[in-house]
Design an enzyme around this catalytic site. Sequence first.
Site, short mmCIF file in Angstrom:
data_model
loop_
_atom_site.label_atom_id
_atom_site.label_comp_id
_atom_site.label_asym_id
_atom_site.label_seq_id
_atom_site.Cartn_x
_atom_site.Cartn_y
_atom_site.Cartn_z
N LYS A 177 34.49 38.29 -80.82
CA LYS A 177 33.63 38.31 -79.63
C LYS A 177 32.42 39.16 -79.99
O LYS A 177 32.48 40.39 -79.97
CB LYS A 177 34.40 38.91 -78.45
CG LYS A 177 33.94 38.46 -77.07
CD LYS A 177 32.52 38.80 -76.73
CE LYS A 177 32.28 40.23 -76.35
NZ LYS A 177 30.83 40.55 -76.19
N GLU A 252 35.36 52.02 -83.86
CA GLU A 252 34.18 52.59 -84.53
C GLU A 252 33.16 52.84 -83.43
O GLU A 252 32.60 51.89 -82.88
CB GLU A 252 33.61 51.60 -85.56
CG GLU A 252 34.54 51.25 -86.69
CD GLU A 252 34.80 52.41 -87.62
OE1 GLU A 252 34.04 53.41 -87.59
OE2 GLU A 252 35.78 52.34 -88.38
N CYS A 286 24.54 53.75 -85.77
CA CYS A 286 25.52 54.71 -85.23
C CYS A 286 25.63 55.95 -86.09
O CYS A 286 25.89 57.03 -85.60
CB CYS A 286 26.87 54.02 -85.10
SG CYS A 286 27.32 53.15 -86.59
N GLU A 386 24.08 60.22 -77.60
CA GLU A 386 23.53 59.26 -78.53
C GLU A 386 22.34 58.55 -77.88
O GLU A 386 22.47 57.93 -76.84
CB GLU A 386 24.61 58.24 -78.87
CG GLU A 386 24.23 57.33 -79.98
CD GLU A 386 25.40 56.49 -80.42
OE1 GLU A 386 26.09 55.92 -79.56
OE2 GLU A 386 25.63 56.40 -81.63
#
Length: 479
Positions: A177, A252, A286, A386
């Site tokens: 997905k 992750e 990331c 972030e």
Amino acid sequence: MQQDAEHSTQYGDQYIDGEWRPSLDAGSIPVLNPATEQVLATVPAGGTADVAAAVAAARRAARGWAATSREERLGPLTRLRDGLAGCQEEIAATVVAELGAPVGFATAVHAGLPVAVAGSYLALLADYPFEERIGNSVVLAEPAGVVAAITPWNYPLHQIVAKVVPALAAGCPVVLKPAEDTPLVARLFARLVDEAGFPAGVFNLVTGTGAAAGTALVGHPEVDVVSFTGSTAVGRTVAETAGRGIKRVALELGGKSANVVLPGADLARAVNVNIANVFANSGQTCSAWTRLLVHQDQYEEAVALAAKAAAKYVPGDPADPRTRIGPVVSARQRERVRGYITGALAEGARLVVGGADAPAGLETGFYVLPTILADVTNDMTVAQEEVFGPVLAVLAYRDEEHAAELANGTEYGLAGGVWAADTATAAAFARRLDTGQVDLNGGRFNPLAPFGGYKNSGLGRELGRHGLEEFLQHKSLQY
Ligand code: NAD
């Protein structure tokens, strides 16, 4: 891939059980070009019906695929790697169009890295010890079952390959997905899987939203392993659902990585590499070094070096080979990044370059100015959360103890850098960091080394042998 709304391609199919078939769910998702804001294509918004069909196909294929020899798996996996290698231009053009990555970076990284990662798994599969003797036991490493792979948009093909290829190599069937913003490169990948000649049902693609297709997939009782890459907030929900179903889960997640420059290091080089690192992919990485930590005596020198290096990053058309930084992926992402910049200034950060305004002459497209913020302290939001945009925070430390405390002082622990006069000093400092990867004095990315997070950056590892082992479970035979 430059199409306007009327001429955009409307895809109505999903790749399930070895063929493209009409989606069973209603609705579609528009895919925008972030540089032009025009609709490139629409893809089906798959939901419970498509997910059920895909998981059923994967389950039917599971036993047969698990029983194949490594040679039988190496055949189609090698053709898949060759397909990826042969389509790099098309892959790069697709990622330029749907993500807005500059074409040079898209070619080298978005198209190039998946070929290297797929190749690394061919080598690993060729001699991985699927059996070992421990005392009076033979321990078998067997496929862990049906895998749900859920991926984000920022490295859209790399993140697919880093899950799907080791899962297939381990003998697991997969339902993928991909992210809503970047489904076109996922469709291209499915085409290459199809051409590589895997048995039906071994690989399935369902495009759709996280709320519909993602939730249905994670909660499906016939899914054994969930491999998720994305935000920490969604990762937490995914882990909760997977936990209730006793499914194996690999996460992750996000990062807020620190690049620590110790006294005695080559400051100019450390700062230049940091700027390239944090502005690559418009800061949507990331593992990006979003916090530069410099000794207080070198602080203003480092800020000036950073400003000079940043001047080379002028936002522009990602399809132009001279462009180093394109737009961010979506309007939502642009607003989020601008909000962090405004918030940091309100909290007392100093604007060195960039800012929350749209870059001059780029009113269309989701552009953000590459931004450097000085006088940032670790308690500010921009040092803790972030941003996922081209924003660097520069922090001052007093001594090594303080530097380690700042570097470790977030909920995250994905990556980082250490620069010192010599490797031994850098390595000694790196041992103190609560993070999954550390590059010493600019050490290169290694696609064979385990990649993943400490703390809230995730669970489990991707890439190399460690990545393969996420898809294996062990059976011990005593005799
Ligand atoms: P996201 O978490 O919103 O979405 C990631 C994927 O999860 C998408 O495919 C989305 O559709 C799906 N999803 C959303 N809600 C879901 C749900 N409830 N159940 C199941 N699936 C769901 O993240 P994003 O905004 O697409 O990506 C950016 C984030 O990903 C950043 O935080 C970034 O740090 C992280 N990321 C981490 C890594 C890593 O390897 N650690 C790599 C890339 C990106």
